[in-house]
Design a protein around this motif. Structure first.
Motif, PDB file in Angstrom:
ATOM      1  N   TYR A 183       0.836  -1.205   0.000  1.00  0.00           N
ATOM      2  CA  TYR A 183       0.000   0.000   0.000  1.00  0.00           C
ATOM      3  C   TYR A 183       0.870   1.254   0.000  1.00  0.00           C
ATOM      4  O   TYR A 183       0.665   2.181  -0.796  1.00  0.00           O
ATOM      5  CB  TYR A 183      -0.924   0.007   1.220  1.00  0.00           C
ATOM      6  CG  TYR A 183      -1.659   1.316   1.397  1.00  0.00           C
ATOM      7  CD1 TYR A 183      -2.796   1.608   0.634  1.00  0.00           C
ATOM      8  CD2 TYR A 183      -1.202   2.276   2.307  1.00  0.00           C
ATOM      9  CE1 TYR A 183      -3.456   2.819   0.790  1.00  0.00           C
ATOM     10  CE2 TYR A 183      -1.850   3.485   2.457  1.00  0.00           C
ATOM     11  CZ  TYR A 183      -2.977   3.759   1.695  1.00  0.00           C
ATOM     12  OH  TYR A 183      -3.626   4.957   1.843  1.00  0.00           O
ATOM     13  N   ASN A 184       1.860   1.285   0.902  1.00  0.00           N
ATOM     14  CA  ASN A 184       2.736   2.452   0.976  1.00  0.00           C
ATOM     15  C   ASN A 184       3.528   2.645  -0.310  1.00  0.00           C
ATOM     16  O   ASN A 184       3.708   3.775  -0.787  1.00  0.00           O
ATOM     17  CB  ASN A 184       3.703   2.302   2.153  1.00  0.00           C
ATOM     18  CG  ASN A 184       3.058   2.612   3.498  1.00  0.00           C
ATOM     19  OD1 ASN A 184       1.880   2.941   3.578  1.00  0.00           O
ATOM     20  ND2 ASN A 184       3.826   2.480   4.569  1.00  0.00           N
ATOM     21  N   GLN A 211       2.780   1.778  -3.387  1.00  0.00           N
ATOM     22  CA  GLN A 211       1.937   2.287  -4.461  1.00  0.00           C
ATOM     23  C   GLN A 211       1.741   3.796  -4.326  1.00  0.00           C
ATOM     24  O   GLN A 211       1.830   4.533  -5.311  1.00  0.00           O
ATOM     25  CB  GLN A 211       0.582   1.575  -4.458  1.00  0.00           C
ATOM     26  CG  GLN A 211      -0.319   1.914  -5.637  1.00  0.00           C
ATOM     27  CD  GLN A 211       0.174   1.346  -6.955  1.00  0.00           C
ATOM     28  OE1 GLN A 211       0.759   0.271  -6.987  1.00  0.00           O
ATOM     29  NE2 GLN A 211      -0.084   2.049  -8.050  1.00  0.00           N
ATOM     30  N   ARG A 212       1.511   4.238  -3.093  1.00  0.00           N
ATOM     31  CA  ARG A 212       1.337   5.677  -2.848  1.00  0.00           C
ATOM     32  C   ARG A 212       2.609   6.441  -3.204  1.00  0.00           C
ATOM     33  O   ARG A 212       2.555   7.509  -3.843  1.00  0.00           O
ATOM     34  CB  ARG A 212       0.987   5.920  -1.378  1.00  0.00           C
ATOM     35  CG  ARG A 212      -0.428   5.555  -0.957  1.00  0.00           C
ATOM     36  CD  ARG A 212      -1.436   6.655  -1.306  1.00  0.00           C
ATOM     37  NE  ARG A 212      -1.034   7.959  -0.800  1.00  0.00           N
ATOM     38  CZ  ARG A 212      -1.267   8.406   0.440  1.00  0.00           C
ATOM     39  NH1 ARG A 212      -1.903   7.617   1.312  1.00  0.00           N
ATOM     40  NH2 ARG A 212      -0.894   9.620   0.810  1.00  0.00           N
ATOM     41  N   VAL A 213       3.745   5.936  -2.801  1.00  0.00           N
ATOM     42  CA  VAL A 213       5.018   6.619  -3.063  1.00  0.00           C
ATOM     43  C   VAL A 213       5.320   6.630  -4.560  1.00  0.00           C
ATOM     44  O   VAL A 213       5.752   7.657  -5.112  1.00  0.00           O
ATOM     45  CB  VAL A 213       6.163   5.950  -2.275  1.00  0.00           C
ATOM     46  CG1 VAL A 213       7.510   6.540  -2.695  1.00  0.00           C
ATOM     47  CG2 VAL A 213       5.959   6.121  -0.776  1.00  0.00           C
ATOM     48  N   GLU A 238       3.209   6.520  -7.073  1.00  0.00           N
ATOM     49  CA  GLU A 238       2.304   7.443  -7.751  1.00  0.00           C
ATOM     50  C   GLU A 238       2.729   8.896  -7.513  1.00  0.00           C
ATOM     51  O   GLU A 238       2.648   9.738  -8.414  1.00  0.00           O
ATOM     52  CB  GLU A 238       0.870   7.215  -7.261  1.00  0.00           C
ATOM     53  CG  GLU A 238       0.286   5.891  -7.745  1.00  0.00           C
ATOM     54  CD  GLU A 238      -1.052   5.558  -7.103  1.00  0.00           C
ATOM     55  OE1 GLU A 238      -1.474   6.301  -6.178  1.00  0.00           O
ATOM     56  OE2 GLU A 238      -1.674   4.564  -7.517  1.00  0.00           O
ATOM     57  N   TYR A 239       3.196   9.183  -6.313  1.00  0.00           N
ATOM     58  CA  TYR A 239       3.676  10.534  -5.995  1.00  0.00           C
ATOM     59  C   TYR A 239       4.909  10.873  -6.829  1.00  0.00           C
ATOM     60  O   TYR A 239       4.995  11.957  -7.431  1.00  0.00           O
ATOM     61  CB  TYR A 239       3.996  10.608  -4.499  1.00  0.00           C
ATOM     62  CG  TYR A 239       4.762  11.844  -4.094  1.00  0.00           C
ATOM     63  CD1 TYR A 239       4.106  13.054  -3.869  1.00  0.00           C
ATOM     64  CD2 TYR A 239       6.146  11.800  -3.922  1.00  0.00           C
ATOM     65  CE1 TYR A 239       4.814  14.189  -3.494  1.00  0.00           C
ATOM     66  CE2 TYR A 239       6.861  12.933  -3.551  1.00  0.00           C
ATOM     67  CZ  TYR A 239       6.192  14.116  -3.334  1.00  0.00           C
ATOM     68  OH  TYR A 239       6.886  15.244  -2.968  1.00  0.00           O
ATOM     69  N   SER A 271       7.338  -3.862  -2.463  1.00  0.00           N
ATOM     70  CA  SER A 271       7.553  -2.493  -1.989  1.00  0.00           C
ATOM     71  C   SER A 271       8.896  -1.922  -2.423  1.00  0.00           C
ATOM     72  O   SER A 271       9.318  -0.889  -1.912  1.00  0.00           O
ATOM     73  CB  SER A 271       7.464  -2.454  -0.465  1.00  0.00           C
ATOM     74  OG  SER A 271       8.577  -3.092   0.127  1.00  0.00           O
ATOM     75  N   VAL A 300       2.769   6.826   5.604  1.00  0.00           N
ATOM     76  CA  VAL A 300       3.172   7.156   4.245  1.00  0.00           C
ATOM     77  C   VAL A 300       3.318   8.663   4.035  1.00  0.00           C
ATOM     78  O   VAL A 300       4.156   9.114   3.241  1.00  0.00           O
ATOM     79  CB  VAL A 300       2.192   6.543   3.214  1.00  0.00           C
ATOM     80  CG1 VAL A 300       0.830   7.216   3.268  1.00  0.00           C
ATOM     81  CG2 VAL A 300       2.789   6.587   1.817  1.00  0.00           C
ATOM     82  N   ASP A 301       2.565   9.472   4.758  1.00  0.00           N
ATOM     83  CA  ASP A 301       2.701  10.919   4.614  1.00  0.00           C
ATOM     84  C   ASP A 301       4.058  11.408   5.113  1.00  0.00           C
ATOM     85  O   ASP A 301       4.632  12.360   4.562  1.00  0.00           O
ATOM     86  CB  ASP A 301       1.573  11.634   5.366  1.00  0.00           C
ATOM     87  CG  ASP A 301       0.218  11.458   4.690  1.00  0.00           C
ATOM     88  OD1 ASP A 301       0.203  11.323   3.449  1.00  0.00           O
ATOM     89  OD2 ASP A 301      -0.801  11.438   5.391  1.00  0.00           O
ATOM     90  N   LEU A 355       6.574  10.526   2.369  1.00  0.00           N
ATOM     91  CA  LEU A 355       6.473  11.467   1.246  1.00  0.00           C
ATOM     92  C   LEU A 355       7.080  12.824   1.583  1.00  0.00           C
ATOM     93  O   LEU A 355       7.723  13.460   0.735  1.00  0.00           O
ATOM     94  CB  LEU A 355       5.010  11.625   0.836  1.00  0.00           C
ATOM     95  CG  LEU A 355       4.336  10.382   0.251  1.00  0.00           C
ATOM     96  CD1 LEU A 355       2.867  10.650  -0.023  1.00  0.00           C
ATOM     97  CD2 LEU A 355       5.042   9.935  -1.023  1.00  0.00           C
TER      98      LEU A 355
END
Length: 437
Positions: free
Chosen positions: A302-303, A305-307, A309-310, A344, A415-416, A419
């Motif tokens: 999950y983390n 994927q977020r990173v 995409e960012y 990951s 995750v924030d 980022l």
């Protein structure tokens, strides 16, 4: 739960119970740490039987240990294999597995997108044992086929190449290898059996650096070999497994162990002779890692994927190589082999090349600049100057390593926060890029 019932249970139940028989004396619920070198024989006949592999029990912890036995059975069950052998590191696992198959004069065909340490092992060390490794583009099955000859004893690949992120076409490679009567050996460290079980797609032997996600916390070095138990070692290409062995009371490994012949040979020959044994304490820590593996890997994915995409939208990033990003060239392979996620670990390129990439690495604060992956903490590294630095420029490029490439192993922090640290480091990298223009 060592009575054959594991097929009735799901992943998380196996990860918690498989391999353990509760100690009848202490009734300990947790697996004990058997921190011992040796074991008492019942009598001389019992000792002789164990040395001839004709009885149940333990001889010496260089060969087997009750704590490590639980870990081996649990990992084998999670991978869908018939047995496992845990060793001192992932490099030891690769070495013992392949040198059990190949001897002096033999060859191995390996895909080129591999971890730098593995490439070094194949190009520098294996030739000293008389074993030649031929590197080919793993996504070009015709090239793989053309590299196989009568001396070839295995095809070797990684589920996801490190750090190129090339996904192996496991079914294609296994069909090709089996057509030539040789096994497919695959390193599944990046993905773990939670994301994919390569044996289900035709792989014969699975390798792990258990140091990574299986341990999960950066505390222990270890490795493991898992035997799928389906390869036909009696096809005439592997006489060392089928010929009579005086150490086995004039029997062969196939006669002694049937579909566990390969993993038995690894343990009792090279495992015994080279002594790359795993300590009981590290084995116990890996058991703890398996018990939480699926929960950790879900959050890792999950983390990540977020990173990814960012980063794909960041103006200081040239490119992002993560198979589940929209439009990635490997989307179809990811959907086929990795429907739960592509792990990951991924790579991205900093605009401006080498110097901005180095600035990024030197500027992270929360993230750790570490030569490891699969930790609960987020890790970054610049492969061209570290893990792949011993390779020639051509070897680096074949492995997918370029000067601007940064590898990231996304951890379990919020995750924030991950980022935010990446953003501040990229801002400093952009300043370096301005200076070098």
């Amino acid at each position: 739960m060592s009575d054959g019932r594991q097929n009735q249970f799901h992943f998380d139940t196996i990860a918690l119970h498989e391999g353990q028989t509760v100690d009848p004396i202490t009734r300990s619920r947790a697996v004990p740490i058997y921190q011992t070198t040796s074991y008492v024989f019942d009598n001389t006949e019992h000792a002789a039987d164990l040395f001839k592999m004709e009885g149940e029990g333990y001889i010496y912890s260089r060969i087997s240990n009750p704590t490590i036995d639980v870990f081996e059975k649990r990992l084998a069950a999670l991978e869908g294999g018939v047995g496992a052998f845990a060793v001192s590191s992932g490099q030891a696992a690769i070495t013992l597995a392949l040198l059990t198959i190949a001897k002096a004069g033999d060859e191995i065909v390996a895909t080129s997108a591999l971890y730098g340490g593995t490439v070094s092992l194949f190009t520098k060390t294996f030739p000293r044992f008389g074993v030649t490794v031929r590197f080919v583009d793993g996504n070009n099955l015709a090239a793989v086929a053309s590299a196989i000859n009568e001396k070839t004893k295995a095809v070797y690949t990684e589920t996801i190449g490190n750090p190129s992120l090339k996904i192996a076409d496991i079914e294609g490679l296994s069909e090709l290898a089996h057509r030539h009567g040789i096994p497919l050996v695959i390193d599944n460290t990046f993905t773990t059996p939670y994301l994919i079980k390569p044996i289900l797609f035709g792989a014969d032997i699975v390798i792990h650096s258990t140091t990574k996600f299986i341990g999960g916390h950066g505390t222990s070095i270890g490795g493991a070999i898992v035997d799928g138990g389906k390869f036909d070692w009696t096809n005439g290409k592997f006489p060392e497994l089928t010929e009579v062995n005086p150490n086995l009371n004039q029997r062969s490994f196939v006669e002694v162990a049937d579909n566990r012949a390969f993993i038995t040979k690894v343990r009792f020959e090279l495992g015994h002779d080279l002594g790359a044994s795993l300590s009981p304490f590290n084995g116990w820590l890996f058991i703890q890692g398996l018990e939480s593996l699926s929960f950790r890997v879900k959050q890792h994915v999950y983390n990540a994927q977020r990173v990814a995409e960012y980063l794909a939208k960041h103006d200081q990033v040239e490119w992002v190589n993560y198979p589940t990003l929209a439009g990635d060239a490997q989307n179809s392979l990811a959907k086929k082999y990795l429907p739960k996620g592509a792990g990951s670990i991924f790579s991205f390129g900093i605009k401006g090349g080498l110097e901005p990439a180095k600035t990024f690495i030197n500027s992270v604060k929360l993230l750790s600049h570490v030569a490891n992956i699969g930790d609960s903490k987020t890790l970054v590294i610049h492969p061209a100057s570290t893990s792949h630095s011993r390779l020639t420029l051509d070897e680096q490029l074949r492995s997918g390593v370029t000067p601007e490439l940064v590898r990231i192993s996304v951890g379990l922090e919020d995750v924030d926060d991950i980022l935010a640290d990446i953003d501040q480091a990229l801002k400093l990298a952009s300043q370096t890029a301005e200076k070098v223009r």
